[in-house]
Design an enzyme around this catalytic site. Structure first.
Site, PDB file in Angstrom:
ATOM      1  CG  ASP A 179      -1.669   1.146   1.526  1.00  0.00           C
ATOM      2  OD1 ASP A 179      -2.475   1.477   0.647  1.00  0.00           O
ATOM      3  OD2 ASP A 179      -1.518   1.767   2.593  1.00  0.00           O
ATOM      4  CG  ASP A 182      -2.064   2.476   6.408  1.00  0.00           C
ATOM      5  OD1 ASP A 182      -2.790   1.864   5.588  1.00  0.00           O
ATOM      6  OD2 ASP A 182      -2.089   3.707   6.539  1.00  0.00           O
ATOM      7  CG  ASP A 206      -4.371  -1.358   3.519  1.00  0.00           C
ATOM      8  OD1 ASP A 206      -4.753  -1.655   4.657  1.00  0.00           O
ATOM      9  OD2 ASP A 206      -3.321  -0.736   3.303  1.00  0.00           O
TER      10      ASP A 206
HETATM   11  P1  ADP Z   1      -3.855   4.710  -0.132  1.00  0.00           P
HETATM   12  O1  ADP Z   1      -4.267   3.574  -0.978  1.00  0.00           O
HETATM   13  O2  ADP Z   1      -2.769   5.526  -0.773  1.00  0.00           O
HETATM   14  O3  ADP Z   1      -3.474   4.270   1.259  1.00  0.00           O
HETATM   15  P2  ADP Z   1      -6.628   5.462   0.508  1.00  0.00           P
HETATM   16  O4  ADP Z   1      -7.259   4.298  -0.189  1.00  0.00           O
HETATM   17  O5  ADP Z   1      -6.651   5.477   1.999  1.00  0.00           O
HETATM   18  O6  ADP Z   1      -5.121   5.719  -0.019  1.00  0.00           O
HETATM   19  O7  ADP Z   1      -7.355   6.791  -0.009  1.00  0.00           O
HETATM   20  C1  ADP Z   1      -7.466   7.043  -1.381  1.00  0.00           C
HETATM   21  C2  ADP Z   1      -7.902   8.475  -1.694  1.00  0.00           C
HETATM   22  O8  ADP Z   1      -9.267   8.687  -1.230  1.00  0.00           O
HETATM   23  C3  ADP Z   1      -7.094   9.547  -1.034  1.00  0.00           C
HETATM   24  O9  ADP Z   1      -5.926   9.862  -1.761  1.00  0.00           O
HETATM   25  C4  ADP Z   1      -8.088  10.711  -1.005  1.00  0.00           C
HETATM   26  O10 ADP Z   1      -8.126  11.340  -2.263  1.00  0.00           O
HETATM   27  C5  ADP Z   1      -9.422  10.020  -0.768  1.00  0.00           C
HETATM   28  N1  ADP Z   1      -9.755   9.979   0.667  1.00  0.00           N
HETATM   29  C6  ADP Z   1      -9.793   8.867   1.466  1.00  0.00           C
HETATM   30  N2  ADP Z   1     -10.132   9.200   2.735  1.00  0.00           N
HETATM   31  C7  ADP Z   1     -10.268  10.545   2.747  1.00  0.00           C
HETATM   32  C8  ADP Z   1     -10.584  11.503   3.791  1.00  0.00           C
HETATM   33  N3  ADP Z   1     -10.800  11.161   5.041  1.00  0.00           N
HETATM   34  N4  ADP Z   1     -10.649  12.817   3.408  1.00  0.00           N
HETATM   35  C9  ADP Z   1     -10.420  13.195   2.152  1.00  0.00           C
HETATM   36  N5  ADP Z   1     -10.103  12.358   1.145  1.00  0.00           N
HETATM   37  C10 ADP Z   1     -10.036  11.047   1.432  1.00  0.00           C
HETATM   38 MG    MG Z   2      -3.357   3.315   3.196  1.00  0.00          MG
END
Ligand code: ADP
Ligand code: MG
Length: 330
Positions: free
Chosen positions: A32, A223, A227
């Site tokens: 991730d 983390d 995921d």
């Molecule tokens: P990663 O796969 O990089 O760990 P996430 O799946 O957690 O990222 O989140 C993907 C995207 O969704 C973020 O880059 C953001 O654009 C949006 N997002 C997720 N949670 C939030 C939040 N609490 N506030 C604003 N945007 C969010």
């Molecule tokens: Mg993440």
């Protein structure tokens, strides 16, 4: 329940010796991005205003929506806004994984998230091409502006990924819900070639199933924010670091307590070394016993040699095992 306080001296909790055995044969790794390769400690780097509104006000609107979220993005916006929010006034809180947040506050509808979320809600916005994770903010269907936040790559990520390759991990994939610009930038800096970006949590699961289709052992490290299902689906699910949610710790097979990818390399090395010593012991014990058996059968070996073949070999194999604890390098 797993007692996390009692993790080993390397700061890694392994929930069964079978995972150590599997680790020695693993050839695929799924990582991730946010919170795993990067620190997940976002800093607000730019604020873009689209209406007659002040920076402070935009940050406040965003912080209200984020006040109940545990996402690293939420934490960074709250930190920058630094206001007290009365969470009793928040209604209809809806955190949409992979998109952002939709919430009602004092009869106002606030939407904070990525471009996909604004498109889904039919809100017109100005696309922002800044390098960074872009969080768009809207109130009552009106676009107010965007907050650009930047994450920092963990110091050891690049070295750790090189070591994974040296340790026999053939294919390393990065799965992320973030945009492709950031994803490619991070992947290039740490040496990952296989990148999948803009993924919703369920699309991360689909990619994982695709990778598992190769019928090889797959490690997944995350983390736990958006995921956990990927960790659960992998052969060896690893949760990492302080941001790790309880769910991630529960669904994972291995927990890296210190948040460092390089710590996981130490575990692969320990697993490989342990397997090597176990194999040495098996071949040695069987070998000696077979030789003494043959010599005994033809009348060459004595009673004492037979005793050595039994007890002596046991002592030697135990001593050989003790080498596992003595390796200073690990
Ligand atoms: P990663 O796969 O990089 O760990 P996430 O799946 O957690 O990222 O989140 C993907 C995207 O969704 C973020 O880059 C953001 O654009 C949006 N997002 C997720 N949670 C939030 C939040 N609490 N506030 C604003 N945007 C969010
Ligand atoms: Mg993440």
């Amino acid at each position: 329940m797993w007692e996390l306080e009692k993790h080993g001296k390397e700061g890694i909790l392994v929930k069964g010796s079978n995972y150590l055995n599997l680790l020695t044969d693993a050839q695929n790794m799924v990582l991730d991005k946010t919170g795993t390769i990067t620190k997940g400690n976002f800093e607000v780097s730019k604020i873009i205003l689209s209406t007659e509104i002040e920076e402070k006000e935009l940050l406040e609107v965003a912080a209200i929506a984020e006040s109940m979220s545990n996402h690293p993005i939420a934490k960074s916006i709250e930190k920058r806004a630094s206001i007290q929010i009365d969470t009793d006034l928040i209604k209809d809180y809806n955190e949409i994984a992979g998109y952002g947040i939709k919430v009602k506050y004092n009869e106002d509808e606030i939407i904070v998230g990525n471009s996909k979320l604004l498109e889904n809600e039919g809100i017109k916005y100005y696309s922002c091409n800044e390098i960074g994770t872009v969080i768009y903010v809207a109130k009552n269907k009106k676009y107010l502006g965007a907050i650009v936040i930047e994450d920092i790559i963990k110091e050891d990520s690049k070295i750790a990924i090189q070591q994974f390759k040296n340790n026999g991990i053939k294919d390393i994939y990065m799965l992320t819900g973030d945009n492709s610009l950031i994803a490619e930038n991070v992947a290039k800096k740490v040496g990952i070639e296989k990148i999948y970006s803009n993924l919703l949590p369920e699309q991360k699961v689909e990619k994982m199933q695709e990778i598992k289709g190769k019928k090889e052992i797959v490690i997944a490290i995350g983390d736990g924010v958006n995921d956990s299902p990927v960790l659960a689906l992998s052969d060896i699910g690893v949760s990492i670091g302080n941001t790790g949610s309880d769910l991630a710790i529960e669904t994972s097979d291995i927990v890296i307590m210190d948040g460092k990818l390089s710590s996981f390399n130490k575990l692969i090395e320990i697993a490989k070394r342990t397997k090597k010593i176990v194999k040495q012991n098996i071949y040695f014990a069987i070998g000696i016993k077979v030789i003494v058996l043959i010599l005994g059968a033809v009348g060459i070996s004595t009673m004492w040699e037979a005793v050595f073949a039994d007890v002596g070999v046991t002592v030697l194999t135990v001593l050989n095992c003790l080498r596992i604890f003595k390796n200073k390098k690990l």
